[in-house]
Design an enzyme around this catalytic site. Structure first.
Site, PDB file in Angstrom:
ATOM      1  N   TYR A  51       0.823  -1.217   0.000  1.00  8.43           N
ATOM      2  CA  TYR A  51       0.000   0.000   0.000  1.00  8.43           C
ATOM      3  C   TYR A  51       0.857   1.267   0.000  1.00  8.43           C
ATOM      4  O   TYR A  51       0.380   2.339  -0.341  1.00  8.43           O
ATOM      5  CB  TYR A  51      -0.932   0.036   1.214  1.00  8.43           C
ATOM      6  CG  TYR A  51      -2.029  -1.019   1.209  1.00  8.43           C
ATOM      7  CD1 TYR A  51      -2.186  -1.870   0.128  1.00  8.43           C
ATOM      8  CD2 TYR A  51      -2.886  -1.157   2.267  1.00  8.43           C
ATOM      9  CE1 TYR A  51      -3.164  -2.847   0.111  1.00  8.43           C
ATOM     10  CE2 TYR A  51      -3.889  -2.130   2.268  1.00  8.43           C
ATOM     11  CZ  TYR A  51      -4.014  -2.966   1.181  1.00  8.43           C
ATOM     12  OH  TYR A  51      -4.992  -3.926   1.177  1.00  8.43           O
ATOM     13  N   LYS A  68       2.983 -15.523   2.798  1.00  2.93           N
ATOM     14  CA  LYS A  68       2.926 -16.284   1.539  1.00  2.93           C
ATOM     15  C   LYS A  68       4.381 -16.582   1.181  1.00  2.93           C
ATOM     16  O   LYS A  68       4.874 -16.240   0.093  1.00  2.93           O
ATOM     17  CB  LYS A  68       2.215 -15.427   0.471  1.00  2.93           C
ATOM     18  CG  LYS A  68       1.880 -16.146  -0.801  1.00  2.93           C
ATOM     19  CD  LYS A  68       0.722 -17.117  -0.686  1.00  2.93           C
ATOM     20  CE  LYS A  68       0.475 -17.817  -2.001  1.00  2.93           C
ATOM     21  NZ  LYS A  68      -0.400 -18.996  -1.879  1.00  2.93           N
ATOM     22  N   ASP A 106      -3.610 -18.060   1.951  1.00  4.66           N
ATOM     23  CA  ASP A 106      -4.776 -18.699   1.327  1.00  4.66           C
ATOM     24  C   ASP A 106      -5.391 -19.723   2.268  1.00  4.66           C
ATOM     25  O   ASP A 106      -6.618 -19.806   2.416  1.00  4.66           O
ATOM     26  CB  ASP A 106      -4.397 -19.324  -0.033  1.00  4.66           C
ATOM     27  CG  ASP A 106      -3.047 -20.020  -0.023  1.00  4.66           C
ATOM     28  OD1 ASP A 106      -2.310 -19.890   0.975  1.00  4.66           O
ATOM     29  OD2 ASP A 106      -2.732 -20.719  -1.004  1.00  4.66           O
ATOM     30  N   ASP A 140      -5.687  -6.590   5.922  1.00 11.83           N
ATOM     31  CA  ASP A 140      -6.858  -5.845   5.449  1.00 11.83           C
ATOM     32  C   ASP A 140      -7.972  -6.829   5.081  1.00 11.83           C
ATOM     33  O   ASP A 140      -9.127  -6.717   5.518  1.00 11.83           O
ATOM     34  CB  ASP A 140      -6.421  -5.016   4.223  1.00 11.83           C
ATOM     35  CG  ASP A 140      -7.472  -4.026   3.768  1.00 11.83           C
ATOM     36  OD1 ASP A 140      -8.520  -3.926   4.417  1.00 11.83           O
ATOM     37  OD2 ASP A 140      -7.238  -3.368   2.739  1.00 11.83           O
ATOM     38  N   ASP A 145     -11.379  -8.148   7.621  1.00 13.65           N
ATOM     39  CA  ASP A 145     -12.771  -7.955   7.192  1.00 13.65           C
ATOM     40  C   ASP A 145     -13.511  -9.288   7.134  1.00 13.65           C
ATOM     41  O   ASP A 145     -14.679  -9.374   7.518  1.00 13.65           O
ATOM     42  CB  ASP A 145     -12.828  -7.268   5.823  1.00 13.65           C
ATOM     43  CG  ASP A 145     -12.966  -5.759   5.958  1.00 13.65           C
ATOM     44  OD1 ASP A 145     -12.520  -5.221   6.996  1.00 13.65           O
ATOM     45  OD2 ASP A 145     -13.511  -5.125   5.041  1.00 13.65           O
TER      46      ASP A 145
END
Ligand code: NAD
Length: 369
Positions: free
Chosen positions: A149, A200, A232, A256, A260
């Site tokens: 980001y 990852k 994942d 993020d 959620d």
């Protein structure tokens, strides 16, 4: 909670940034509950400042200098929400949401903590089966100021072929990983002492370094059981068996998305608090929901996420663990009694408004356990 905790003043100074939409409605209830605690030897001083659309309207800037100065002088910040459809056409720098993003950057709020707790009384409100979520008590620690980001270079360029290509850069420095890992291990120590680091590492170099550094930091916390999981798989496990987790630590983008996903396990966005902390443990506390313009000004918003954010503030920045637990118990007590705002009520259940819910929690503080 982080290393190098700043000294607190005798009177704990709380900056109140209520913001837009339902922000002021829910924050006033959180302040009501905190005020009701004051009889318990807790000295709190509240000072309000403008942020978001209210600040843009007044001074043309979603984060005025006075607001930032007040935040810097305070022990903690209680934040409502910012944003609204009226401002969507403004240049990005003047949009209300920029007030919050700049505040996070200016204050170095790099650690985002999101507890996901199912109150037993609300297990049926989740979209998952009650037997999968009942008793869930999970904390997600998300790095908030690094990752793809913020990494440079980024942009959209035109290739020699004439085709456009978008690109971003994912970066993490060792020091950034160390400080978020420290926060997560320290949080796990207050809980069930299990930390799952999500990455990852099989594909991305940044997360290979992430895994190495988190493992090294873990040597300093031998009492916390550290595990690693690919993102994942973590996304899948959160739906399959969320109770396997105690604390999850992860980078900005994975956090993020996973936070959620996890928030929806509880059934209503109106229940979920969050904290964003700096290296000294000072922080900004806010419900995870936005300004909800569709329900603003109608006394129907659920104030519990704001009230539970105030409890987190007591715990993490003001070092008032007992008071934090009292607030959380009071929330449990009103839910036990069947009090529900519209977002929580099932058909046939009686619904109360924002103010009535805040008042009920404040009253429940003084009830015997
Ligand atoms: P939102 O969280 O404001 O609302 C999503 C839905 O949840 C709406 O239907 C709303 O009525 C409901 N809801 C939210 N909080 C609730 C509560 N406490 N009680 C009952 N119902 C609740 O998200 P959105 O609609 O995508 O965004 C609205 C505005 O808020 C936008 O301008 C957005 O940019 C802003 N926003 C701000 C923040 C923040 O300040 N941290 C976070 C998210 C969105």
């Amino acid at each position: 909670m982080a290393r190098g905790r700043a000294a607190l003043s005798a009177t704990l100074k709380v900056a109140v940034l209520a913001g837009d939409g339902i922000g002021p409605e829910v924050v006033v209830e959180a302040v009501r509950v905190l005020t009701a605690l004051r009889g318990d030897g807790l000295a709190l001083e509240f000072r309000s400042a403008l942020v978001g659309s209210a600040a843009t309207d007044a001074v043309g800037n979603p984060l005025p200098a006075e607001t930032l100065a007040l935040c810097r002088q305070s022990d903690a910040i209680l934040f409502g929400a910012v944003g609204g459809p009226r401002y969507d056409a403004l240049p990005r720098a003047q949009r209300p949401e920029q007030g919050l993003l700049r505040l996070r950057q200016e204050l170095g709020l790099f650690a985002n903590l999101r507890p996901v707790v199912i109150f037993p009384q609300l297990a049926a409100a989740s979209t998952l089966k009650p037997e999968v979520v009942a008793g869930l008590d999970l904390l997600i620690v998300r790095e908030l100021t690094g990752d793809i980001y913020f990494g440079q270079p980024r942009g959209i360029r035109v290739l020699a072929s004439g085709e456009r290509e978008g690109f971003d850069t994912r970066r993490y420095r060792e020091s950034e990983i160390v400080r978020i890992a420290d926060v997560a291990f320290a949080a796990a120590r207050r809980r069930a002492r299990r930390l799952c680091s999500v990455d990852k590492a099989n594909v991305l170099e940044t997360t290979q370094l992430w895994r190495e550094v988190v493992t090294t930091v873990g040597v300093e916390y031998p009492d916390v059981a550290l595990s690693h999981m690919y993102v994942d798989n973590a996304a899948m496990q959160l739906l399959r068996d969320p109770r396997q987790f105690d604390v999850i630590v992860t980078g900005n983008m994975f956090g993020d998305i996973l936070s959620d996903e996890a928030s929806m396990l509880t059934g209503s966005i109106g229940l979920l608090p969050s904290a964003s902390l700096d290296a000294d443990g000072r922080g900004l506390y806010e419900p995870i929901h936005g300004s909800a313009p569709d329900i603003a000004g109608r006394d129907i918003a659920n104030p519990l996420a704001a009230i539970l954010s105030a409890a987190m503030m007591l715990r993490y920045s003001l070092q008032q663990e007992r008071a934090a637990e009292r607030v959380e118990r009071a929330v449990g007590a009103v839910l036990e009694r069947g009090l529900r705002t519209a977002d929580l009520a099932r058909p046939g259940e009686q619904v109360i408004g924002t103010r009535a819910m805040g008042t009920a929690v404040a009253a429940a503080l003084s009830e015997p356990r």
